[in-house]
Every structure is written in structure tokens, then in C-alpha cells.
Scaffold this motif. Structure first.
Motif, short mmCIF file in Angstrom:
data_model
loop_
_atom_site.label_atom_id
_atom_site.label_comp_id
_atom_site.label_asym_id
_atom_site.label_seq_id
_atom_site.Cartn_x
_atom_site.Cartn_y
_atom_site.Cartn_z
N GLY A 152 62.47 64.35 -25.76
CA GLY A 152 63.09 64.26 -24.44
C GLY A 152 64.55 63.86 -24.48
N ALA A 153 65.03 63.41 -23.31
CA ALA A 153 66.44 63.05 -23.13
C ALA A 153 66.75 61.69 -23.76
CB ALA A 153 66.77 63.02 -21.64
N ALA A 154 67.97 61.56 -24.26
CA ALA A 154 68.45 60.25 -24.72
C ALA A 154 68.55 59.31 -23.52
CB ALA A 154 69.81 60.40 -25.40
N ALA A 155 68.56 58.03 -23.79
CA ALA A 155 68.62 57.02 -22.72
C ALA A 155 69.91 57.12 -21.93
CB ALA A 155 68.49 55.63 -23.32
N ASP A 156 69.79 56.92 -20.63
CA ASP A 156 70.96 56.82 -19.76
C ASP A 156 71.56 55.43 -19.91
OD1 ASP A 156 70.56 59.39 -18.62
OD2 ASP A 156 69.07 58.55 -17.23
N ARG A 157 72.87 55.33 -19.79
CA ARG A 157 73.56 54.04 -19.87
C ARG A 157 73.78 53.53 -18.46
NH1 ARG A 157 77.94 55.42 -24.65
NH2 ARG A 157 76.37 55.50 -26.31
N THR A 158 73.37 52.30 -18.20
CA THR A 158 73.51 51.73 -16.86
C THR A 158 74.32 50.44 -16.93
OG1 THR A 158 71.42 50.51 -17.04
CG2 THR A 158 71.32 52.71 -16.08
N GLY A 159 75.02 50.15 -15.86
CA GLY A 159 75.82 48.93 -15.80
C GLY A 159 77.15 49.10 -16.50
N LYS A 160 77.88 48.01 -16.56
CA LYS A 160 79.21 47.99 -17.16
C LYS A 160 79.15 47.69 -18.65
CE LYS A 160 81.38 46.40 -12.93
NZ LYS A 160 82.18 45.38 -12.29
N THR A 161 80.19 48.12 -19.35
CA THR A 161 80.32 47.78 -20.76
C THR A 161 80.72 46.32 -20.88
OG1 THR A 161 80.99 50.02 -21.34
CG2 THR A 161 81.57 48.30 -22.90
N THR A 162 80.04 45.60 -21.76
CA THR A 162 80.37 44.20 -21.97
C THR A 162 81.38 44.08 -23.11
OG1 THR A 162 78.50 43.99 -23.47
CG2 THR A 162 78.13 43.36 -21.17
N PRO A 163 82.16 43.00 -23.11
CA PRO A 163 83.14 42.82 -24.19
C PRO A 163 82.44 42.58 -25.54
CG PRO A 163 83.47 41.19 -22.42
CD PRO A 163 82.23 41.95 -22.11
N ALA A 164 83.12 42.92 -26.60
CA ALA A 164 82.58 42.69 -27.94
C ALA A 164 82.46 41.19 -28.20
CB ALA A 164 83.48 43.33 -28.99
N VAL A 165 81.46 40.83 -28.99
CA VAL A 165 81.25 39.44 -29.38
C VAL A 165 81.16 39.37 -30.90
CG1 VAL A 165 80.07 38.79 -27.25
CG2 VAL A 165 78.73 39.61 -29.17
N THR A 166 81.51 38.21 -31.44
CA THR A 166 81.40 37.99 -32.88
C THR A 166 80.03 37.40 -33.16
OG1 THR A 166 83.78 37.64 -33.13
CG2 THR A 166 82.36 36.74 -34.86
N LEU A 167 79.33 38.01 -34.12
CA LEU A 167 78.02 37.53 -34.54
C LEU A 167 78.12 36.94 -35.94
CD1 LEU A 167 75.65 40.49 -33.55
CD2 LEU A 167 76.12 38.39 -32.28
N ARG A 168 77.77 35.68 -36.05
CA ARG A 168 77.64 35.08 -37.37
C ARG A 168 76.29 35.51 -37.95
NH1 ARG A 168 79.21 30.65 -34.30
NH2 ARG A 168 77.15 29.72 -34.59
N PRO A 169 76.09 35.41 -39.25
CA PRO A 169 74.79 35.77 -39.82
C PRO A 169 73.65 35.08 -39.07
CG PRO A 169 76.37 35.40 -41.56
CD PRO A 169 77.04 34.98 -40.28
N GLY A 170 72.63 35.86 -38.72
CA GLY A 170 71.47 35.35 -38.00
C GLY A 170 71.58 35.44 -36.49
N GLN A 171 72.78 35.62 -35.95
CA GLN A 171 72.93 35.73 -34.50
C GLN A 171 72.58 37.14 -34.04
OE1 GLN A 171 76.98 34.28 -33.78
NE2 GLN A 171 76.08 32.41 -32.95
N ARG A 172 72.34 37.28 -32.71
CA ARG A 172 71.90 38.58 -32.21
C ARG A 172 72.51 38.90 -30.85
NH1 ARG A 172 66.66 35.49 -32.02
NH2 ARG A 172 66.56 34.76 -29.90
N VAL A 173 72.40 40.21 -30.53
CA VAL A 173 72.75 40.73 -29.21
C VAL A 173 71.56 41.56 -28.73
CG1 VAL A 173 75.28 40.76 -29.47
CG2 VAL A 173 73.93 42.74 -30.22
N VAL A 174 71.47 41.73 -27.40
CA VAL A 174 70.36 42.49 -26.83
C VAL A 174 70.86 43.50 -25.81
CG1 VAL A 174 68.67 40.63 -27.16
CG2 VAL A 174 69.95 40.76 -25.02
#
Length: 173
Positions: free
Chosen positions: A91-113
Motif C-alpha cells: 500500500g501507500a507510504a505513511a502520510d506526514r502530519t503536523g509540523k517538523t520539529t527541530p533537530a535534537v542531539t542524542l547521546r548514546p542510549g537516548q531516543r526520539v519517537v
């Protein structure tokens, strides 16, 4: 008569015009190293789902920095269903909803969702949807060209005119 202050201004004005100004910290200090952009090999994707209501299931795609260095990530990645045991997009790829968030720095073990909204394939007529088994997600790190597979058995629609998936920009949990 030229004073030290006016000489400095003339040199600064010339440097600005030439685009060669470098701002430095205290004498002898090294500039801070630039944090590189997270690549596919820096992050490991996983999915957490479960919440559901009115023909929707809500979950989160999570990227964890599994490298030994800090890196930056932000914005939208890519997301689609795959099946057939061979990674074929369903099927279709996912639609993108909402605004783009700014980039964040991830140290080892940290996460984004990224919040994921899945529509139930049963919400659509069988003839339009053409239901098919899904093995999981194909997930792309923002700005990457290689993907990761995340297991998530469900039912998708073969018709790419039916949009079952949407997701938000990656951000800190």
C-alpha cells in the motif's frame, strides 16, 4: 589619525565583506566539535503500539542511539508497511502530519519517537482495499536512504490509493 579602535573596525568590515570572520573562544581553546547527523547505523528502530479507538490504532516508532557517539536527528523519517516475507511495500507510504520539529542531539542510549496512527483495513470496502497480510514496517531515519525493518504483524491494503498510515515528526519522548 587612525586609532586602534578604528583600525579594528576597518579590518572587521573588510573581513565581513569577504566572508572570512571566524569567532573564537578564549585564547588556546579549541572550537567545539560539530555534532554529526545520525545515520541508519547510529539508530535502532522499534515500535510500541496498543492504544486503539474508533478504527484507529496509535503507537510510536522509536529510534534509540545505539552508537558510542552523540548525533543529531530531527524531522520526518519514512514509514510504510511491508509484507510477503520479502520486504515488498504494501500500500501507500505513511502520510506526514503536523509540523517538523527541530533537530535534537542524542547521546548514546537516548531516543526520539514519532507518533503513528494506523487505520484499520476493515474500515474500507474489500474490493477497494484488497486486504493483505503485513509483516511489519519499513522505517527510514530522517534524511537516510537505507531502511530498517520493524516487526508488526497486521493487515494492510494492497491498493496504494488507500492511506492507512500517518506519522508525526520525530521528537523527544
Amino acid at each position: 589619525m587612525t586609532t586602534p579602535r578604528s583600525s579594528f573596525r576597518l579590518v572587521l568590515a573588510a573581513a565581513l565583506a569577504a566572508g572570512t570572520v571566524v569567532l573564537a573562544g578564549p585564547a588556546g581553546a579549541s572550537p567545539a566539535p560539530a555534532v554529526r547527523t545520525c545515520g541508519n547505523t547510529d539508530l535502532t528502530a522499534s515500535y510500541r503500539g496498543g492504544e486503539g479507538a474508533a478504527g484507529h490504532t496509535y503507537g510510536r516508532i522509536r529510534f534509540t542511539n545505539t552508537s558510542d557517539r552523540s548525533c543529531r536527528v530531527g524531522g520526518f523519517g519514512g514509514l510504510s508497511y511491508v509484507g510477503g516475507g520479502d520486504g515488498t511495500q504494501v500500500g501507500a507510504a505513511a502520510d506526514r502530519t503536523g509540523k517538523t520539529t527541530p533537530a535534537v542531539t542524542l547521546r548514546p542510549g537516548q531516543r526520539v519517537v514519532s507518533r503513528v496512527d494506523e487505520l484499520d483495513a476493515g474500515n474500507f470496502p474489500r474490493k477497494q482495499c484488497r486486504p493483505t497480510a503485513v509483516d511489519g514496517f519499513r522505517v527510514y531515519v530522517p534524511d537516510a536512504t537505507r531502511s530498517q525493518f520493524v516487526e508488526h504483524a497486521t493487515t494492510g491494503c494492497r491498493d496504494d490509493e488507500v492511506h492507512l498510515l500517518s506519522h508525526r515528526s520525530f521528537r523527544r519522548p
